[in-house]
Design an enzyme around this catalytic site. Sequence first.
Site, mmCIF file in Angstrom:
data_model
loop_
_atom_site.group_PDB
_atom_site.id
_atom_site.type_symbol
_atom_site.label_atom_id
_atom_site.label_comp_id
_atom_site.label_asym_id
_atom_site.label_seq_id
_atom_site.Cartn_x
_atom_site.Cartn_y
_atom_site.Cartn_z
ATOM 1 N N ARG A 58 18.853 -0.935 -9.354
ATOM 2 C CA ARG A 58 17.525 -0.725 -9.053
ATOM 3 C C ARG A 58 16.774 0.110 -8.117
ATOM 4 O O ARG A 58 15.523 0.225 -8.444
ATOM 5 C CB ARG A 58 16.972 -2.355 -9.558
ATOM 6 C CG ARG A 58 17.714 -3.637 -10.471
ATOM 7 C CD ARG A 58 17.424 -3.642 -11.713
ATOM 8 N NE ARG A 58 17.939 -2.598 -12.371
ATOM 9 C CZ ARG A 58 18.913 -1.900 -12.863
ATOM 10 N NH1 ARG A 58 20.239 -2.874 -12.194
ATOM 11 N NH2 ARG A 58 19.213 -0.827 -13.683
ATOM 12 N N VAL A 90 8.850 -6.549 -9.150
ATOM 13 C CA VAL A 90 9.370 -6.703 -7.792
ATOM 14 C C VAL A 90 9.316 -5.456 -7.244
ATOM 15 O O VAL A 90 9.354 -4.211 -6.236
ATOM 16 C CB VAL A 90 10.892 -6.826 -7.228
ATOM 17 C CG1 VAL A 90 11.112 -8.397 -7.764
ATOM 18 C CG2 VAL A 90 11.796 -5.948 -8.399
ATOM 19 N N HIS A 106 7.416 -12.493 -7.202
ATOM 20 C CA HIS A 106 9.239 -12.659 -7.165
ATOM 21 C C HIS A 106 9.558 -11.986 -6.349
ATOM 22 O O HIS A 106 11.198 -11.562 -6.805
ATOM 23 C CB HIS A 106 9.497 -12.217 -8.494
ATOM 24 C CG HIS A 106 9.412 -13.268 -9.726
ATOM 25 N ND1 HIS A 106 9.273 -12.832 -11.224
ATOM 26 C CD2 HIS A 106 8.936 -14.381 -9.645
ATOM 27 C CE1 HIS A 106 8.788 -13.753 -11.795
ATOM 28 N NE2 HIS A 106 8.837 -15.078 -10.758
ATOM 29 N N SER A 174 6.854 -11.134 -21.128
ATOM 30 C CA SER A 174 7.330 -11.983 -22.085
ATOM 31 C C SER A 174 6.337 -12.978 -21.665
ATOM 32 O O SER A 174 6.187 -14.161 -22.997
ATOM 33 C CB SER A 174 8.517 -12.281 -22.343
ATOM 34 O OG SER A 174 8.828 -12.653 -20.999
HETATM 35 P P1 OAD Z 1 10.545 -9.064 -19.367
HETATM 36 O O1 OAD Z 1 11.437 -8.592 -20.111
HETATM 37 O O2 OAD Z 1 10.300 -10.642 -20.073
HETATM 38 O O3 OAD Z 1 9.086 -8.870 -20.827
HETATM 39 C C1 OAD Z 1 8.454 -7.946 -20.799
HETATM 40 C C2 OAD Z 1 7.256 -7.658 -22.220
HETATM 41 O O4 OAD Z 1 6.697 -6.349 -21.638
HETATM 42 C C3 OAD Z 1 7.106 -7.677 -22.860
HETATM 43 O O5 OAD Z 1 6.338 -8.752 -23.324
HETATM 44 C C4 OAD Z 1 7.266 -6.524 -23.966
HETATM 45 O O6 OAD Z 1 7.304 -6.679 -25.408
HETATM 46 C C5 OAD Z 1 6.755 -5.411 -22.849
HETATM 47 N N1 OAD Z 1 6.661 -4.491 -23.274
HETATM 48 C C6 OAD Z 1 7.419 -3.134 -23.608
HETATM 49 N N2 OAD Z 1 7.648 -2.211 -23.315
HETATM 50 C C7 OAD Z 1 5.999 -2.407 -22.885
HETATM 51 C C8 OAD Z 1 5.060 -1.298 -22.395
HETATM 52 N N3 OAD Z 1 4.995 0.655 -22.619
HETATM 53 N N4 OAD Z 1 3.716 -1.726 -22.119
HETATM 54 C C9 OAD Z 1 3.586 -3.151 -21.987
HETATM 55 N N5 OAD Z 1 4.198 -3.555 -22.906
HETATM 56 C C10 OAD Z 1 5.366 -3.912 -22.868
HETATM 57 O O7 OAD Z 1 9.413 -9.279 -18.876
HETATM 58 P P2 OAD Z 1 8.693 -9.925 -17.402
HETATM 59 O O8 OAD Z 1 7.495 -11.125 -18.815
HETATM 60 O O9 OAD Z 1 8.021 -9.447 -16.648
HETATM 61 O O10 OAD Z 1 12.078 -12.023 -12.419
HETATM 62 O O11 OAD Z 1 9.490 -11.052 -16.746
HETATM 63 C C11 OAD Z 1 9.690 -12.100 -16.207
HETATM 64 C C12 OAD Z 1 10.194 -12.082 -15.075
HETATM 65 O O12 OAD Z 1 11.622 -12.763 -15.920
HETATM 66 C C13 OAD Z 1 10.862 -11.020 -14.793
HETATM 67 O O13 OAD Z 1 9.960 -10.832 -12.986
HETATM 68 C C14 OAD Z 1 12.422 -10.789 -13.625
HETATM 69 C C15 OAD Z 1 12.824 -11.511 -14.951
HETATM 70 O O14 OAD Z 1 13.795 -12.338 -15.082
HETATM 71 C C16 OAD Z 1 12.988 -12.032 -11.657
HETATM 72 O O15 OAD Z 1 14.420 -11.185 -11.260
HETATM 73 C C17 OAD Z 1 12.991 -13.350 -10.492
#
Ligand code: OAD
Length: 236
Positions: A58, A90, A106, A174
């Site tokens: 990463r 991160v 995170h 998400s």
């Molecule tokens: P997710 O992978 O769960 O969600 C990503 C979001 O970004 C989804 O709603 C997609 O539809 C959206 N997405 C994709 N491409 C995009 C773009 N070009 N522009 C805007 N949105 C887009 O990621 P997070 O919600 O960040 O934690 O996940 C939360 C946490 O879960 C992370 O911080 C990580 C993970 O496990 C740890 O590792 C502790």
Amino acid sequence: MKKKRVVVLTGAGISAESGIRTFRDSGGLWEEYDIMEVATPEAWERNMELVLEFYNQRRKQLLEARPNAAHHALVDLEKGYDVRIITQNVDDLHERAGSAQVMHLHGELRKVRSTLDERLVETLAGWELKKGDRCRLGSQLRPHIVWFGEPVPMIGPASELCTTADILIIIGTSLNVYPAAGLVHYVRSGTPVYLIDPDDPGMAQIAGGTFIRERAGEGTPRLVRQLLEQAASIEK
Ligand code: OAD
């Protein structure tokens, strides 16, 4: 006149156009890796090498990435607003774009910390953290990441910050992971909320919010232009 405060909650989607993989989309990291094998304290105990390798990959990818139009737009927003970013990411792309106030919920990929004293945090020079790399107290260094099952030390300050928001913008998350996802409930009632995401991550959670169903690199600069025009017209 005092600038209005915009709190921005970002997730992996804001960095997707910089080439950083999200977690839960199709092709996301959690399709290829088992969270329990790479992102928990138990995984670290069981197989430190695998965890180190996961975060090394990463980190390597991050060093090759650049901030995109969405990160840059949030810097422009500071011309008219007091902008506070709370990121679940991160990566350091908000900082590299030039955002002044960034809170990491995170952890931070480019930092590592002591396994003996969590206050001993340092920035890694390159991308690779190896078994046997030690802090100054002599204990193994670990990624400075909040793993699943660990407390989220910044959640208190982050919820406090949300209560002071005049506007909340949510980009590319998400809203699946708590306590981060619960932050949306801390804004005062009546606060304008904007959500930018090409898919619907759960607008139902955000009563009365405006859903901008676009990629961050398109939706963010457009919303920023609109908010800056609003700020300028109020000043006149
Ligand atoms: P997710 O992978 O769960 O969600 C990503 C979001 O970004 C989804 O709603 C997609 O539809 C959206 N997405 C994709 N491409 C995009 C773009 N070009 N522009 C805007 N949105 C887009 O990621 P997070 O919600 O960040 O934690 O996940 C939360 C946490 O879960 C992370 O911080 C990580 C993970 O496990 C740890 O590792 C502790």
